[in-house]
Design a protein around this motif. Structure first.
Motif, PDB file in Angstrom:
ATOM      1  N   MET A   1       0.841  -1.199   0.000  1.00 39.08           N
ATOM      2  CA  MET A   1       0.000   0.000   0.000  1.00 39.08           C
ATOM      3  C   MET A   1       0.876   1.250   0.000  1.00 39.08           C
ATOM      4  SD  MET A   1      -3.003   1.016   2.701  1.00 39.08           S
ATOM      5  CE  MET A   1      -3.960   2.508   2.482  1.00 39.08           C
ATOM      6  N   ASN A   2       0.619   2.143  -0.948  1.00 42.17           N
ATOM      7  CA  ASN A   2       1.411   3.361  -1.043  1.00 42.17           C
ATOM      8  C   ASN A   2       1.096   4.309   0.109  1.00 42.17           C
ATOM      9  OD1 ASN A   2       2.654   2.600  -3.468  1.00 42.17           O
ATOM     10  ND2 ASN A   2       0.951   3.408  -4.693  1.00 42.17           N
ATOM     11  N   PRO A   3       2.123   5.002   0.624  1.00 48.11           N
ATOM     12  CA  PRO A   3       1.872   5.949   1.714  1.00 48.11           C
ATOM     13  C   PRO A   3       1.008   7.110   1.244  1.00 48.11           C
ATOM     14  CG  PRO A   3       4.120   6.170   0.890  1.00 48.11           C
ATOM     15  CD  PRO A   3       3.544   4.952   0.234  1.00 48.11           C
ATOM     16  N   GLN A   4       0.249   7.665   2.169  1.00 45.30           N
ATOM     17  CA  GLN A   4      -0.603   8.814   1.863  1.00 45.30           C
ATOM     18  C   GLN A   4       0.246  10.081   1.828  1.00 45.30           C
ATOM     19  OE1 GLN A   4      -3.756   9.390   4.678  1.00 45.30           O
ATOM     20  NE2 GLN A   4      -4.221  11.453   3.961  1.00 45.30           N
ATOM     21  N   LYS A   5       0.139  10.851   0.756  1.00 44.96           N
ATOM     22  CA  LYS A   5       0.910  12.085   0.625  1.00 44.96           C
ATOM     23  C   LYS A   5       0.201  13.233   1.344  1.00 44.96           C
ATOM     24  CE  LYS A   5       3.003  10.962  -3.859  1.00 44.96           C
ATOM     25  NZ  LYS A   5       3.132  11.389  -5.280  1.00 44.96           N
ATOM     26  N   VAL A   6       0.956  13.983   2.124  1.00 49.08           N
ATOM     27  CA  VAL A   6       0.431  15.145   2.832  1.00 49.08           C
ATOM     28  C   VAL A   6       1.367  16.324   2.609  1.00 49.08           C
ATOM     29  CG1 VAL A   6      -0.125  16.128   5.083  1.00 49.08           C
ATOM     30  CG2 VAL A   6      -0.717  13.759   4.588  1.00 49.08           C
ATOM     31  N   LEU A   7       0.821  17.431   2.162  1.00 48.85           N
ATOM     32  CA  LEU A   7       1.601  18.648   1.926  1.00 48.85           C
ATOM     33  C   LEU A   7       1.556  19.522   3.172  1.00 48.85           C
ATOM     34  CD1 LEU A   7       3.146  20.559  -0.043  1.00 48.85           C
ATOM     35  CD2 LEU A   7       0.905  21.502  -0.667  1.00 48.85           C
ATOM     36  N   ILE A   8       2.720  19.834   3.720  1.00 50.52           N
ATOM     37  CA  ILE A   8       2.828  20.643   4.939  1.00 50.52           C
ATOM     38  C   ILE A   8       3.368  22.011   4.565  1.00 50.52           C
ATOM     39  CG2 ILE A   8       3.966  20.856   7.183  1.00 50.52           C
ATOM     40  CD1 ILE A   8       4.150  17.653   6.963  1.00 50.52           C
ATOM     41  N   ILE A   9       2.583  23.042   4.831  1.00 52.61           N
ATOM     42  CA  ILE A   9       2.934  24.417   4.469  1.00 52.61           C
ATOM     43  C   ILE A   9       3.389  25.137   5.735  1.00 52.61           C
ATOM     44  CG2 ILE A   9       2.084  26.565   3.454  1.00 52.61           C
ATOM     45  CD1 ILE A   9      -0.084  24.839   2.047  1.00 52.61           C
ATOM     46  N   THR A  10       4.681  25.451   5.795  1.00 53.97           N
ATOM     47  CA  THR A  10       5.254  26.049   6.995  1.00 53.97           C
ATOM     48  C   THR A  10       6.192  27.193   6.636  1.00 53.97           C
ATOM     49  OG1 THR A  10       6.570  25.597   8.991  1.00 53.97           O
ATOM     50  CG2 THR A  10       7.134  24.334   7.021  1.00 53.97           C
ATOM     51  N   TYR A  11       6.266  28.173   7.488  1.00 55.14           N
ATOM     52  CA  TYR A  11       7.241  29.252   7.302  1.00 55.14           C
ATOM     53  C   TYR A  11       8.578  28.863   7.938  1.00 55.14           C
ATOM     54  CZ  TYR A  11       9.564  33.778   7.684  1.00 55.14           C
ATOM     55  OH  TYR A  11      10.481  34.794   7.602  1.00 55.14           O
ATOM     56  N   TYR A  12       8.537  28.311   9.143  1.00 56.11           N
ATOM     57  CA  TYR A  12       9.763  27.980   9.875  1.00 56.11           C
ATOM     58  C   TYR A  12      10.270  26.588   9.507  1.00 56.11           C
ATOM     59  CZ  TYR A  12       8.691  32.098  12.615  1.00 56.11           C
ATOM     60  OH  TYR A  12       8.429  33.389  12.996  1.00 56.11           O
ATOM     61  N   TRP A  13      11.494  26.548   9.044  1.00 61.15           N
ATOM     62  CA  TRP A  13      12.141  25.298   8.656  1.00 61.15           C
ATOM     63  C   TRP A  13      13.651  25.513   8.746  1.00 61.15           C
ATOM     64  CZ3 TRP A  13      10.195  20.689   8.517  1.00 61.15           C
ATOM     65  CH2 TRP A  13      10.882  19.649   7.886  1.00 61.15           C
ATOM     66  N   PRO A  14      14.430  24.490   9.092  1.00 63.49           N
ATOM     67  CA  PRO A  14      15.875  24.681   9.176  1.00 63.49           C
ATOM     68  C   PRO A  14      16.426  25.353   7.915  1.00 63.49           C
ATOM     69  CG  PRO A  14      15.287  22.518   9.987  1.00 63.49           C
ATOM     70  CD  PRO A  14      14.031  23.109   9.417  1.00 63.49           C
ATOM     71  N   PRO A  15      17.337  26.350   8.104  1.00 62.10           N
ATOM     72  CA  PRO A  15      18.138  26.627   9.304  1.00 62.10           C
ATOM     73  C   PRO A  15      17.497  27.580  10.322  1.00 62.10           C
ATOM     74  CG  PRO A  15      18.884  28.029   7.529  1.00 62.10           C
ATOM     75  CD  PRO A  15      17.787  27.166   6.956  1.00 62.10           C
ATOM     76  N   ALA A  16      16.193  27.760  10.290  1.00 63.63           N
ATOM     77  CA  ALA A  16      15.564  28.576  11.331  1.00 63.63           C
ATOM     78  C   ALA A  16      15.815  27.955  12.693  1.00 63.63           C
ATOM     79  CB  ALA A  16      14.063  28.684  11.085  1.00 63.63           C
ATOM     80  N   GLY A  17      16.029  28.809  13.696  1.00 63.24           N
ATOM     81  CA  GLY A  17      16.185  28.336  15.059  1.00 63.24           C
ATOM     82  C   GLY A  17      14.949  28.666  15.869  1.00 63.24           C
ATOM     83  N   GLY A  18      14.956  28.275  17.129  1.00 65.65           N
ATOM     84  CA  GLY A  18      13.818  28.568  17.999  1.00 65.65           C
ATOM     85  C   GLY A  18      12.786  27.462  17.993  1.00 65.65           C
ATOM     86  N   PRO A  19      11.772  27.595  18.875  1.00 68.77           N
ATOM     87  CA  PRO A  19      10.795  26.513  19.054  1.00 68.77           C
ATOM     88  C   PRO A  19       9.849  26.321  17.872  1.00 68.77           C
ATOM     89  CG  PRO A  19      10.179  28.452  20.345  1.00 68.77           C
ATOM     90  CD  PRO A  19      11.554  28.718  19.809  1.00 68.77           C
ATOM     91  N   GLY A  20       9.620  27.370  17.068  1.00 66.66           N
ATOM     92  CA  GLY A  20       8.658  27.268  15.977  1.00 66.66           C
ATOM     93  C   GLY A  20       9.011  26.205  14.954  1.00 66.66           C
ATOM     94  N   VAL A  21      10.298  25.955  14.763  1.00 67.95           N
ATOM     95  CA  VAL A  21      10.727  24.994  13.746  1.00 67.95           C
ATOM     96  C   VAL A  21      10.696  23.559  14.264  1.00 67.95           C
ATOM     97  CG1 VAL A  21      13.188  25.097  14.320  1.00 67.95           C
ATOM     98  CG2 VAL A  21      12.502  24.551  11.991  1.00 67.95           C
ATOM     99  N   GLN A  22      10.807  23.372  15.570  1.00 66.08           N
ATOM    100  CA  GLN A  22      10.949  22.033  16.135  1.00 66.08           C
ATOM    101  C   GLN A  22       9.720  21.150  15.910  1.00 66.08           C
ATOM    102  OE1 GLN A  22      13.503  20.579  17.878  1.00 66.08           O
ATOM    103  NE2 GLN A  22      14.878  22.325  17.649  1.00 66.08           N
ATOM    104  N   ARG A  23       8.552  21.732  16.061  1.00 63.28           N
ATOM    105  CA  ARG A  23       7.311  20.946  16.009  1.00 63.28           C
ATOM    106  C   ARG A  23       7.192  20.142  14.723  1.00 63.28           C
ATOM    107  NH1 ARG A  23       2.322  20.715  18.473  1.00 63.28           N
ATOM    108  NH2 ARG A  23       0.445  20.674  17.197  1.00 63.28           N
ATOM    109  N   TRP A  24       7.299  20.813  13.593  1.00 63.47           N
ATOM    110  CA  TRP A  24       7.060  20.111  12.338  1.00 63.47           C
ATOM    111  C   TRP A  24       8.289  19.391  11.817  1.00 63.47           C
ATOM    112  CZ3 TRP A  24       2.726  18.421  10.399  1.00 63.47           C
ATOM    113  CH2 TRP A  24       1.559  18.915  10.979  1.00 63.47           C
ATOM    114  N   LEU A  25       9.462  19.809  12.251  1.00 62.75           N
ATOM    115  CA  LEU A  25      10.664  19.044  11.944  1.00 62.75           C
ATOM    116  C   LEU A  25      10.550  17.632  12.523  1.00 62.75           C
ATOM    117  CD1 LEU A  25      13.566  18.875  10.850  1.00 62.75           C
ATOM    118  CD2 LEU A  25      14.345  19.877  13.016  1.00 62.75           C
TER     119      LEU A  25
END
Length: 430
Positions: A1-25
């Motif tokens: 069974m193929n995995p379900q594709k999900v598009l995640i739209i985020t502003y914070y992503w590495p190399p961003a620091g701080g708590p905002g990036v940790q959740r979705w990383l």
């Protein structure tokens, strides 16, 4: 069974620091284990106030990352005042009476001309780009995470345009968050925010929030399903040789102008004055951004000689401070609005094997978690004498080499357990 594709739209992503990036990383790290293939969409040239290049190494190699350019007003504003622009973009807003003319002007422009926020110019090009990508790759589910809430507007427009399931993730509330009131909004601008918030909450197929208080607030504004998925902790390989020799009280993260526990500074000042042993052993570690207002209060309490101001450090270094400290300090603004705020660092505090000393509004989500997990003691802003007694008790335990914590019930806050819950929400939305 193929995995379900999900598009995640985020502003914070590495190399961003701080708590905002940790959740979705971390969510992206574990989602494939639950049959979901995450695809991340983020800015190509963002104006991140904090950079932590070490987090780039944590990005899974196999995932698809889409990037598009973004135009941000902070880049233009920095030509007029680089210092003020960096402060405001990182959330450090001086008290109204201490704001310079340029800071007052920047806040007014930010609040009234950039609705919902300074990333609004990314909405239109993102919708154009993602509409084509979603149709071409047959994406069934999209997730937007905010703040910035402009990303929820991207989700709203994609939902209106395409037959796609949409989940919103609110790391913080929208119109009731503390800094929202500092934006000098006109009545018309405030109404626009409320209207956009209502559209998002009532158009999304499912809503995720990080606290029970936010769920209760949103439940009065929408009938759409709301799930509480907090932030959490992840396993790490960081090690320290032992605890600090000094009686260290460490705060990791930003101390903004309104997050200024004068009651604590007074207590510490009294203990230093009254107890010679305490005075010789005590050290306050400040790791992260600290506002001038907070530093002024600390210095006015004659604590200057006991402060170790470290500044921002990498995530791994922050963990080292947590593990080596004798006590960990957690501060929240004394406000009804902040009862819903659960700082991401709380969950790393929980597994640090270091007692937590927390000060914030009564009956907050943070208070419930600390009490439930037996990881520290929580005080409100009117408990000066009991706060003083508790710190002295901790100091006595330190002197007898018996300052420990016996945490319970931490497993539900692990990143993997939280990602499992997220995967269930994703599958329920189909």
């Amino acid at each position: 069974m193929n995995p379900q594709k999900v598009l995640i739209i985020t502003y914070y992503w590495p190399p961003a620091g701080g708590p905002g990036v940790q959740r979705w990383l971390k969510f992206v790290k574990y989602l494939p284990e639950f049959g979901i293939e995450p695809i991340v969409y983020c800015p190509e040239n963002p104006n991140y106030p904090i950079i932590d290049k070490s987090l780039v190494n944590e990005v899974p190699k196999a995932i698809t990352i889409l990037k598009q350019p973004i135009k941000e007003p902070y880049q233009l504003a920095s030509f007029f005042s680089k210092k003020s622009s960096k402060k405001i973009s990182s959330g450090v807003i001086p008290k109204a009476k201490k704001q310079s003319l340029i800071e007052r002007l920047m806040l007014y422009v930010r609040g009234n001309f950039f609705i919902p926020d300074a990333r609004k110019n990314w909405i239109k090009p993102s919708v154009t780009f993602l509409s084509k990508y979603i149709e071409k790759h047959q994406i069934e589910t999209i997730i937007t995470t905010g703040p910035p809430h402009s990303l929820h507007v991207i989700g709203l427009q994609l939902k209106q345009k395409l037959r796609v399931k949409w989940i919103t993730d609110f790391r913080d509330p929208w119109t009731t968050i503390g800094y929202h009131k500092a934006l000098k909004l006109s009545k018309a601008s405030a109404q626009k925010h409320l209207h956009l918030e209502s559209q998002v909450l009532n158009s999304a197929d499912s809503i995720i929030v990080t606290s029970n208080h936010t769920k209760n607030e949103f439940s009065t504004k929408t009938r759409q399903p709301i799930s509480v998925i907090t932030n959490g902790y992840d396993n790490h390989s960081v090690r320290v040789e032992g605890k600090d020799e000094k009686f260290t009280l460490s705060h990791i993260g930003s101390l903004l102008s309104e997050r200024n526990p004068k009651i604590l500074w007074e207590v510490l000042s009294e203990l230093i004055s009254e107890n010679e042993a305490f005075s010789k052993a005590f050290q306050l570690n400040l790791i992260g951004v600290v506002s001038d207002d907070v530093l002024e209060s600390i210095h006015n309490s004659d604590l200057k000689n006991h402060v170790n101001r470290v500044g921002y450090v990498s995530h791994d270094e922050a963990i080292k401070y947590q593990m080596a400290s004798r006590l960990l300090l957690l501060i929240e603004i004394d406000s009804e609005d902040t009862k819903a705020i659960i700082p991401g660092k709380l969950f790393e505090y929980l597994i640090s094997e270091t007692p937590i000393l927390a000060i914030g509004p009564e009956d907050s989500d943070v208070q419930q978690i600390i009490t439930k997990t037996n990881t520290g003691v929580y005080f409100n802003y009117h408990q000066k004498e009991t706060l003083k007694t508790q710190i002295l008790s901790y100091f006595d335990a330190y002197l007898s080499n018996n300052l420990n914590v016996h945490a319970i019930g931490l497993q539900p806050y692990s990143r993997k357990a939280l990602t499992k819950r997220l995967s269930e929400v994703i599958k329920e939305s189909l």
